[in-house]
Design a protein around this motif. Structure first.
Motif, PDB file in Angstrom:
ATOM      1  N   GLN A  54      -9.084   9.895   2.297  1.00 49.50           N
ATOM      2  CA  GLN A  54     -10.375   9.218   2.182  1.00 49.50           C
ATOM      3  C   GLN A  54     -10.547   8.604   0.797  1.00 49.50           C
ATOM      4  N   ARG A  55     -10.130   9.320  -0.232  1.00 43.72           N
ATOM      5  CA  ARG A  55     -10.258   8.790  -1.592  1.00 43.72           C
ATOM      6  C   ARG A  55      -9.390   7.551  -1.758  1.00 43.72           C
ATOM      7  N   ALA A  56      -8.204   7.573  -1.198  1.00 40.93           N
ATOM      8  CA  ALA A  56      -7.314   6.409  -1.260  1.00 40.93           C
ATOM      9  C   ALA A  56      -7.932   5.218  -0.538  1.00 40.93           C
ATOM     10  N   LEU A  57      -8.590   5.467   0.595  1.00 42.89           N
ATOM     11  CA  LEU A  57      -9.253   4.386   1.333  1.00 42.89           C
ATOM     12  C   LEU A  57     -10.398   3.784   0.518  1.00 42.89           C
ATOM     13  N   VAL A  58     -11.147   4.646  -0.161  1.00 42.37           N
ATOM     14  CA  VAL A  58     -12.270   4.171  -0.984  1.00 42.37           C
ATOM     15  C   VAL A  58     -11.748   3.351  -2.158  1.00 42.37           C
ATOM     16  N   LEU A  59     -10.715   3.826  -2.814  1.00 41.14           N
ATOM     17  CA  LEU A  59     -10.129   3.086  -3.935  1.00 41.14           C
ATOM     18  C   LEU A  59      -9.597   1.737  -3.463  1.00 41.14           C
ATOM     19  N   GLU A  60      -8.925   1.728  -2.335  1.00 43.50           N
ATOM     20  CA  GLU A  60      -8.400   0.476  -1.773  1.00 43.50           C
ATOM     21  C   GLU A  60      -9.540  -0.507  -1.484  1.00 43.50           C
ATOM     22  N   ALA A  61     -10.651  -0.007  -0.977  1.00 42.42           N
ATOM     23  CA  ALA A  61     -11.800  -0.877  -0.683  1.00 42.42           C
ATOM     24  C   ALA A  61     -12.366  -1.477  -1.964  1.00 42.42           C
ATOM     25  N   VAL A  62     -12.520  -0.670  -3.007  1.00 45.50           N
ATOM     26  CA  VAL A  62     -13.037  -1.191  -4.288  1.00 45.50           C
ATOM     27  C   VAL A  62     -12.102  -2.273  -4.807  1.00 45.50           C
ATOM     28  N   GLN A  63     -10.810  -2.032  -4.719  1.00 46.44           N
ATOM     29  CA  GLN A  63      -9.834  -3.006  -5.208  1.00 46.44           C
ATOM     30  C   GLN A  63      -9.846  -4.281  -4.378  1.00 46.44           C
ATOM     31  N   SER A  64     -10.054  -4.170  -3.083  1.00 43.86           N
ATOM     32  CA  SER A  64     -10.005  -5.356  -2.226  1.00 43.86           C
ATOM     33  C   SER A  64     -11.271  -6.204  -2.309  1.00 43.86           C
ATOM     34  N   LEU A  65     -12.388  -5.603  -2.680  1.00 41.92           N
ATOM     35  CA  LEU A  65     -13.649  -6.348  -2.708  1.00 41.92           C
ATOM     36  C   LEU A  65     -13.791  -7.215  -3.958  1.00 41.92           C
ATOM     37  N   VAL A 110     -14.811   0.303   4.211  1.00 44.00           N
ATOM     38  CA  VAL A 110     -14.007   1.410   4.717  1.00 44.00           C
ATOM     39  C   VAL A 110     -14.309   1.646   6.197  1.00 44.00           C
ATOM     40  N   ARG A 111     -15.587   1.617   6.558  1.00 41.62           N
ATOM     41  CA  ARG A 111     -16.000   1.892   7.930  1.00 41.62           C
ATOM     42  C   ARG A 111     -15.457   0.853   8.916  1.00 41.62           C
ATOM     43  N   ALA A 112     -15.265  -0.383   8.465  1.00 41.16           N
ATOM     44  CA  ALA A 112     -14.733  -1.430   9.335  1.00 41.16           C
ATOM     45  C   ALA A 112     -13.329  -1.067   9.842  1.00 41.16           C
ATOM     46  N   LYS A 113     -12.567  -0.361   9.020  1.00 38.22           N
ATOM     47  CA  LYS A 113     -11.208   0.023   9.405  1.00 38.22           C
ATOM     48  C   LYS A 113     -11.136   1.454   9.918  1.00 38.22           C
ATOM     49  N   HIS A 114     -12.080   2.275   9.492  1.00 35.44           N
ATOM     50  CA  HIS A 114     -12.089   3.700   9.853  1.00 35.44           C
ATOM     51  C   HIS A 114     -13.519   4.086  10.241  1.00 35.44           C
ATOM     52  N   PRO A 115     -13.920   3.784  11.467  1.00 36.55           N
ATOM     53  CA  PRO A 115     -15.319   3.946  11.888  1.00 36.55           C
ATOM     54  C   PRO A 115     -15.853   5.370  11.850  1.00 36.55           C
ATOM     55  N   ASN A 116     -15.000   6.367  11.790  1.00 41.22           N
ATOM     56  CA  ASN A 116     -15.474   7.748  11.796  1.00 41.22           C
ATOM     57  C   ASN A 116     -15.776   8.306  10.412  1.00 41.22           C
TER      58      ASN A 116
END
Length: 141
Positions: A20-31, A44-50
């Protein structure tokens, strides 16, 4: 329980890297454009809805405490997050509210120049410039 020291010198329980932390970091970097926590959650929710909002917000806090992202405090608005975590200055457009990096050298010695009559120990600084971005300038013409 292992303890870790954060940027302010506080001792806290060590945190392990999670998916989850990696997904959050990836989202910050991509935005790229200083997203709010809500922006990061939606990404994050767009790719991982749960994934829960609390999980994203908690991991943003951990990433900021560990210095992996920079938390940019915005007076009168939501905090923003920056993947460029080296100290630097920002500007906020008064019209659209977007946050921009300022391309100028960071003054590490600025805190040494501050004299405070109240005995405050200055440990760092964030400077936010206000103005109008090029896009809003163009729109107002």
């Amino acid at each position: 329980m292992a303890l870790a020291t954060n940027q302010t010198g506080e001792r806290r329980p060590a945190t392990r890297n999670t998916i989850q932390r990696a997904l959050v970091l990836e989202a910050v970097q991509s935005l790229h454009e200083h997203p709010t926590s809500a922006d990061v959650y939606e990404e994050v929710r767009a790719k991982h809805p749960n994934i829960s909002r609390a999980t994203v917000y908690r991991n943003l806090g951990v990433l900021a405490d560990k210095g992996e992202v920079l938390r940019v405090e915005v007076a009168g608005g939501a905090d923003r997050y920056d993947f460029f975590n080296e100290p630097h200055y920002h500007a906020r457009c008064r019209q659209c509210g977007r946050i921009f990096d300022i391309d100028m050298p960071y003054r590490f010695d600025l805190t040494d120049e501050v004299v405070d009559a109240h005995g405050f120990k200055i440990e760092g600084h964030q400077i936010m410039f206000d103005g109008t971005c090029p896009s809003c300038q163009k729109d107002s013409r």
